[in-house]
Design a protein around this motif. Structure first.
Motif, PDB file in Angstrom:
ATOM      1  N   PRO A  14      49.525  76.822  63.589  1.00 53.17           N
ATOM      2  CA  PRO A  14      48.362  77.423  62.915  1.00 53.17           C
ATOM      3  C   PRO A  14      48.268  78.947  63.093  1.00 53.17           C
ATOM      4  O   PRO A  14      47.679  79.628  62.268  1.00 53.17           O
ATOM      5  CB  PRO A  14      47.160  76.743  63.579  1.00 53.17           C
ATOM      6  N   ARG A  15      48.860  79.475  64.150  1.00 58.81           N
ATOM      7  CA  ARG A  15      48.799  80.918  64.411  1.00 58.81           C
ATOM      8  C   ARG A  15      49.949  81.690  63.790  1.00 58.81           C
ATOM      9  O   ARG A  15      49.903  82.917  63.702  1.00 58.81           O
ATOM     10  CB  ARG A  15      48.806  81.177  65.921  1.00 58.81           C
ATOM     11  N   ILE A  16      51.022  80.989  63.360  1.00 58.06           N
ATOM     12  CA  ILE A  16      52.222  81.659  62.854  1.00 58.06           C
ATOM     13  C   ILE A  16      52.151  81.802  61.335  1.00 58.06           C
ATOM     14  O   ILE A  16      51.997  80.825  60.615  1.00 58.06           O
ATOM     15  CB  ILE A  16      53.488  80.877  63.262  1.00 58.06           C
ATOM     16  N   ARG A  17      52.246  83.050  60.888  1.00 55.69           N
ATOM     17  CA  ARG A  17      52.239  83.329  59.449  1.00 55.69           C
ATOM     18  C   ARG A  17      53.642  83.199  58.870  1.00 55.69           C
ATOM     19  O   ARG A  17      53.839  82.643  57.799  1.00 55.69           O
ATOM     20  CB  ARG A  17      51.697  84.732  59.229  1.00 55.69           C
ATOM     21  N   SER A  18      54.636  83.738  59.576  1.00 50.22           N
ATOM     22  CA  SER A  18      56.028  83.601  59.138  1.00 50.22           C
ATOM     23  C   SER A  18      56.950  83.730  60.350  1.00 50.22           C
ATOM     24  O   SER A  18      56.561  84.277  61.381  1.00 50.22           O
ATOM     25  CB  SER A  18      56.387  84.650  58.083  1.00 50.22           C
ATOM     26  N   LEU A  19      58.153  83.214  60.181  1.00 48.75           N
ATOM     27  CA  LEU A  19      59.138  83.220  61.257  1.00 48.75           C
ATOM     28  C   LEU A  19      60.505  83.451  60.636  1.00 48.75           C
ATOM     29  O   LEU A  19      60.838  82.841  59.622  1.00 48.75           O
ATOM     30  CB  LEU A  19      59.112  81.864  61.976  1.00 48.75           C
ATOM     31  N   SER A  20      61.280  84.352  61.227  1.00 42.46           N
ATOM     32  CA  SER A  20      62.651  84.541  60.759  1.00 42.46           C
ATOM     33  C   SER A  20      63.593  84.551  61.958  1.00 42.46           C
ATOM     34  O   SER A  20      63.239  85.022  63.040  1.00 42.46           O
ATOM     35  CB  SER A  20      62.796  85.832  59.955  1.00 42.46           C
ATOM     36  N   VAL A  21      64.768  84.005  61.743  1.00 44.70           N
ATOM     37  CA  VAL A  21      65.789  83.925  62.785  1.00 44.70           C
ATOM     38  C   VAL A  21      67.076  84.507  62.231  1.00 44.70           C
ATOM     39  O   VAL A  21      67.502  84.148  61.122  1.00 44.70           O
ATOM     40  CB  VAL A  21      66.032  82.458  63.232  1.00 44.70           C
ATOM     41  N   HIS A  22      67.683  85.409  62.990  1.00 47.87           N
ATOM     42  CA  HIS A  22      68.944  86.019  62.583  1.00 47.87           C
ATOM     43  C   HIS A  22      69.968  85.787  63.688  1.00 47.87           C
ATOM     44  O   HIS A  22      69.706  86.082  64.860  1.00 47.87           O
ATOM     45  CB  HIS A  22      68.776  87.517  62.352  1.00 47.87           C
ATOM     46  N   LEU A  23      71.120  85.270  63.315  1.00 45.11           N
ATOM     47  CA  LEU A  23      72.228  85.055  64.256  1.00 45.11           C
ATOM     48  C   LEU A  23      73.363  85.988  63.867  1.00 45.11           C
ATOM     49  O   LEU A  23      73.696  86.105  62.689  1.00 45.11           O
ATOM     50  CB  LEU A  23      72.705  83.609  64.204  1.00 45.11           C
ATOM     51  N   ARG A  24      73.940  86.648  64.873  1.00 41.77           N
ATOM     52  CA  ARG A  24      75.025  87.590  64.622  1.00 41.77           C
ATOM     53  C   ARG A  24      76.098  87.473  65.685  1.00 41.77           C
ATOM     54  O   ARG A  24      75.803  87.238  66.848  1.00 41.77           O
ATOM     55  CB  ARG A  24      74.479  89.014  64.688  1.00 41.77           C
ATOM     56  N   ASP A  25      77.332  87.667  65.258  1.00 34.67           N
ATOM     57  CA  ASP A  25      78.463  87.762  66.181  1.00 34.67           C
ATOM     58  C   ASP A  25      78.771  89.247  66.318  1.00 34.67           C
ATOM     59  O   ASP A  25      79.332  89.862  65.409  1.00 34.67           O
ATOM     60  CB  ASP A  25      79.658  87.000  65.627  1.00 34.67           C
ATOM     61  N   LEU A  26      78.378  89.850  67.429  1.00 29.82           N
ATOM     62  CA  LEU A  26      78.462  91.303  67.591  1.00 29.82           C
ATOM     63  C   LEU A  26      79.887  91.831  67.686  1.00 29.82           C
ATOM     64  O   LEU A  26      80.179  92.906  67.187  1.00 29.82           O
ATOM     65  CB  LEU A  26      77.665  91.735  68.832  1.00 29.82           C
ATOM     66  N   ASN A  27      80.785  91.091  68.330  1.00 30.53           N
ATOM     67  CA  ASN A  27      82.154  91.572  68.548  1.00 30.53           C
ATOM     68  C   ASN A  27      83.180  90.968  67.599  1.00 30.53           C
ATOM     69  O   ASN A  27      84.359  91.245  67.730  1.00 30.53           O
ATOM     70  CB  ASN A  27      82.606  91.279  69.984  1.00 30.53           C
ATOM     71  N   GLY A  28      82.758  90.128  66.699  1.00 28.70           N
ATOM     72  CA  GLY A  28      83.709  89.490  65.794  1.00 28.70           C
ATOM     73  C   GLY A  28      84.680  88.606  66.555  1.00 28.70           C
ATOM     74  O   GLY A  28      84.302  87.917  67.496  1.00 28.70           O
ATOM     75  N   PRO A  29      85.959  88.618  66.196  1.00 25.64           N
ATOM     76  CA  PRO A  29      86.946  87.720  66.810  1.00 25.64           C
ATOM     77  C   PRO A  29      87.372  88.112  68.226  1.00 25.64           C
ATOM     78  O   PRO A  29      88.143  87.397  68.854  1.00 25.64           O
ATOM     79  CB  PRO A  29      88.133  87.805  65.856  1.00 25.64           C
TER      80      PRO A  29
END
Length: 76
Positions: A14-29
């Motif tokens: 009830p308190r959350i208007r929106s939520l976003s999640v971002h996943l990243r691989d910082l160093n690549g391979p």
């Protein structure tokens, strides 16, 4: 991912208007401690944005810790 976030933040829906999640691989391979999880939560009351970031070698661990920290932050 969805299940982990629902478990951590479900009671605050009830308190959350929106939520976003971002996943990243910082160093690549190249490997290493480089899986980043960034969670941004826009709250209804009080009107503010909570941003949580975690980095780990395993994406699941970064997601789990970030979700746990987000739950504590929204609870405050």
């Amino acid at each position: 991912l969805h299940t982990r976030l629902e478990f951590a933040l479900g009671r605050f829906t009830p308190r959350i208007r929106s939520l976003s999640v971002h996943l990243r691989d910082l160093n690549g391979p190249r490997g290493g401690v480089d899986k980043q999880c960034l969670i941004a939560i826009r709250l209804e009351r009080p009107r503010q944005v909570v941003v949580i970031e975690d980095v780990d070698q395993e994406a699941e661990a970064a997601i789990s810790r970030a979700a746990e920290r987000a739950s504590r932050a929204v609870g405050r």
